[in-house]
Design an enzyme around this catalytic site. Structure first.
Site, PDB file in Angstrom:
ATOM      1  N   GLY A  71      18.740   8.959 -35.079  1.00 33.89           N
ATOM      2  CA  GLY A  71      18.268   9.638 -33.871  1.00 33.89           C
ATOM      3  C   GLY A  71      19.081   9.231 -32.661  1.00 33.89           C
ATOM      4  O   GLY A  71      19.312  10.029 -31.754  1.00 33.89           O
ATOM      5  N   ALA A  72      19.534   7.987 -32.670  1.00 31.48           N
ATOM      6  CA  ALA A  72      20.298   7.510 -31.515  1.00 31.48           C
ATOM      7  C   ALA A  72      21.616   8.269 -31.391  1.00 31.48           C
ATOM      8  O   ALA A  72      22.089   8.541 -30.290  1.00 31.48           O
ATOM      9  CB  ALA A  72      20.534   6.016 -31.642  1.00 31.48           C
ATOM     10  N   GLY A 129       0.831  -1.213   0.000  1.00 29.37           N
ATOM     11  CA  GLY A 129       0.000   0.000   0.000  1.00 29.37           C
ATOM     12  C   GLY A 129       0.852   1.244   0.000  1.00 29.37           C
ATOM     13  O   GLY A 129       1.759   1.424  -0.820  1.00 29.37           O
ATOM     14  N   GLY A 130       0.563   2.146   0.962  1.00 24.94           N
ATOM     15  CA  GLY A 130       1.277   3.424   1.030  1.00 24.94           C
ATOM     16  C   GLY A 130       2.766   3.254   1.190  1.00 24.94           C
ATOM     17  O   GLY A 130       3.547   4.134   0.804  1.00 24.94           O
TER      18      GLY A 130
END
Ligand code: HXC
Length: 513
Positions: free
Chosen positions: A403-404, A168-169
């Site tokens: 792009g790399a 949970g938290g």
């Protein structure tokens, strides 16, 4: 009548008695150390100062309460390798380490003190999450802890170690910190546990399958480090701290190197295979160039096509980002882009220069990647490199296509010194793709298209996909002898010591999330 001082001593005695054999056995029988033992291991001997040891659990009208002092968490500060650090260790023996209001207030206090004093903070987590019987007070406790995690982000290093359940938290505070450690076999993290999974989805799953260290260290990438047991996890935390400054206005410590700065390694001249499609192991390059061949890897089992971690070069701490040709040919995919972007952000926050070792054929193609948002996730890496103002050095070892090439800290996005080995292939795309586009007609009409393709590929490598055009045009600063990579990087690293650039004023940037 009990004197004031006797009262003081009796109270101390009661606290000591709380930590009896039964208390230790309960954790040891599960293969875990107690919160107190963990704290003792973490700090230099006799330096830990405990705060709020006597906090009582809140009295509640529903569910169990406890008589234990401290409300299930030990908090305080001390020295780790001579440097001040704040810490809290949750005590599973007290109401399952669950977070009640007193427990939360103690954590909040050390978070505030760590921020105020510019000290790192370490959280040792062993908790069932929000204390059910304290209701909304527990939830508010978590909210206040999360807020401080965010306010401290990029100001002081925040480190979490999951050493038992984190449910949970209990998972979201670690998720907001800089690094997460997990301990093999005894720790697990999930937002909703196996019982809820069974109720909602009617699926049977064990805690280990749902959120064990093996899952988070490999698949999800939530855990940056997985260690075998409590002792080695705590040693790992200390090692990590040795690379980090205490806060964002300090530099990481300088350690006079025993390893010669001008050490060269001739074996690096032959490490790149003659066949450009053959892999080699990038760890061999990293180990060869860093001080004492010591590399401290982060997230080593997740997104292994990119390698991230800390080392020292010439005594200066450096963050290394390196493509790994042995995994997915070193391509950039979603996981590796996010992993490297996060690492770069951490380096930038804490004044750690970045060395990029580049051998990347491009982004991983395919429907899976495109549909899962490689555009958005790849942009995170581009953004993180561009936004970071720390010294940035690149060495192109082999492939730097498309792009790399741009993304992996090219000069255009802010690389300070960019070098290339003679084996570098810098171009818009690899020979096969380029030839198929440029000479489609010629290949279709050729008597022997395979032979022609080979000839074109050799010509393409010779004329286009090499480091010399980039060198002559200034897109790389120098083509270097691979053997001299270490002294060259250390030289420019030193020269960047006083680097200072400022960015346009803004509230904050908008990294693609
Ligand atoms: C109060 C808790 C507790 C909790 C455990 N205990 N979790 N008490 N609140 N959240 C108590 C148990 O009652 C038990 O008390 C003791 O701790 C040990 O727990 P066990 O269940 O016996 O241990 P184990 O079998 O090891 O199981 C550990 C566990 C399980 C997996 C953590 O206890 C569990 O599932 N707890 C609940 C997890 C959870 O759902 N928490 C709330 C999440 S909601 P006794 O007296 O018997 O020793 C949340 C909201 C915030 O956190 C969300 C923010 C985003």
């Amino acid at each position: 009548m009990e004197s004031a001082f006797d009262k003081f001593l009796n109270r101390q005695d009661k606290l000591l008695k709380q930590y009896n054999q039964k208390y230790f056995d309960k954790q040891h029988n599960k293969g875990k150390l107690t919160a107190r033992e963990r704290i003792e291991l973490l700090f230099d001997p006799d330096t830990f100062e405990e705060l709020d040891a006597y906090t009582p659990p809140a009295s509640v009208s529903f569910g169990k309460t406890s008589k234990a002092y401290g409300d299930g968490v030990i908090t305080g500060f001390g020295m780790i390798n001579g440097r001040q650090v704040y810490a809290f260790a949750q005590d599973f023996n007290v109401l399952g380490g669950s977070l009640g209001s007193g427990h939360a207030a103690k954590i909040i206090k050390v978070q505030d003190m760590a921020l105020k004093t510019g000290s790192p903070i370490v959280g040792l987590i062993d908790s069932g999450g929000a204390r059910i019987q304290e209701g909304v007070a527990s939830l508010s406790g978590y909210a206040n802890i999360f807020r401080r995690n965010v306010l401290s982000s990029g100001v002081i290093p925040q480190i979490s170690a999951i050493m038992g359940p984190a449910a949970g938290g209990a998972v979201y505070s670690p998720a907001l910190t800089d690094f997460i450690f997990m301990t093999k076999s005894t720790s697990y993290m999930f937002v909703t546990g196996p019982d809820v999974v069974k109720q909602v989805l009617n699926e049977d799953v064990t805690p280990e399958q749902l959120g064990g260290a093996s899952v988070h260290g490999t698949k999800s990438g939530v855990a940056d480090f997985v260690f075998n047991d409590d002792e080695s996890t705590i040693q790992g935390i200390k090692m990590l701290l040795s690379f980090l400054p205490s806060n964002n206005i300090e530099n990481p410590s300088y350690l006079k190197p025993e390893d010669a700065i001008d050490r060269i390694d001739e074996s690096l001249r032959d490490i790149i295979p003659a066949d450009p499609d053959k892999p080699y192991n990038i760890y061999e390059v990293i180990d060869s160039i860093v001080d004492d061949n010591k590399f401290f890897e982060i997230a080593g089992n997740h997104a292994q096509n990119i390698v991230t971690g800390f080392a020292r070069m010439g005594g200066f701490v450096i963050g290394i980002v390196a493509n790994q040709p042995q995994t997915l040919a070193g391509t950039l995919d979603i996981d590796s882009s996010v992993k490297a972007a996060r690492f770069i952000n951490i380096c930038n926050s804490f004044n750690i220069p970045i060395l990029t070792l580049e051998d990347v054929p491009g982004f991983l193609p395919g429907m899976d990647q495109e549909h899962a948002g490689i555009i958005k996730h790849g942009a995170k890496l581009l953004y993180a490199y561009t936004f970071s103002t720390v010294p940035k050095i690149t060495v192109v070892l082999r492939k730097a296509y498309g792009g790399a090439f741009i993304v992996m800290n090219s000069k255009g996005i802010g690389g300070d010194f960019n070098f290339a080995w003679p084996s570098a292939e810098i171009a818009v795309m690899g020979p096969e793709g380029a030839i198929a586009i440029l000479y489609r007609k010629e290949l279709a009409e050729a008597d022997d298209p395979v032979k022609l393709k080979k000839e074109f590929a050799a010509k393409y490598r010779d004329e286009i996909a090499n480091p010399y055009i980039a060198d002559e045009k200034g897109y790389v600063d120098e083509v270097i002898d691979p053997a001299h990579t270490r002294p060259k990087v250390i030289k420019v690293l030193k020269s960047l010591d006083k680097k200072s650039i400022s960015l346009p004023r803004r509230k904050h940037g908008n990294i693609p999330l």
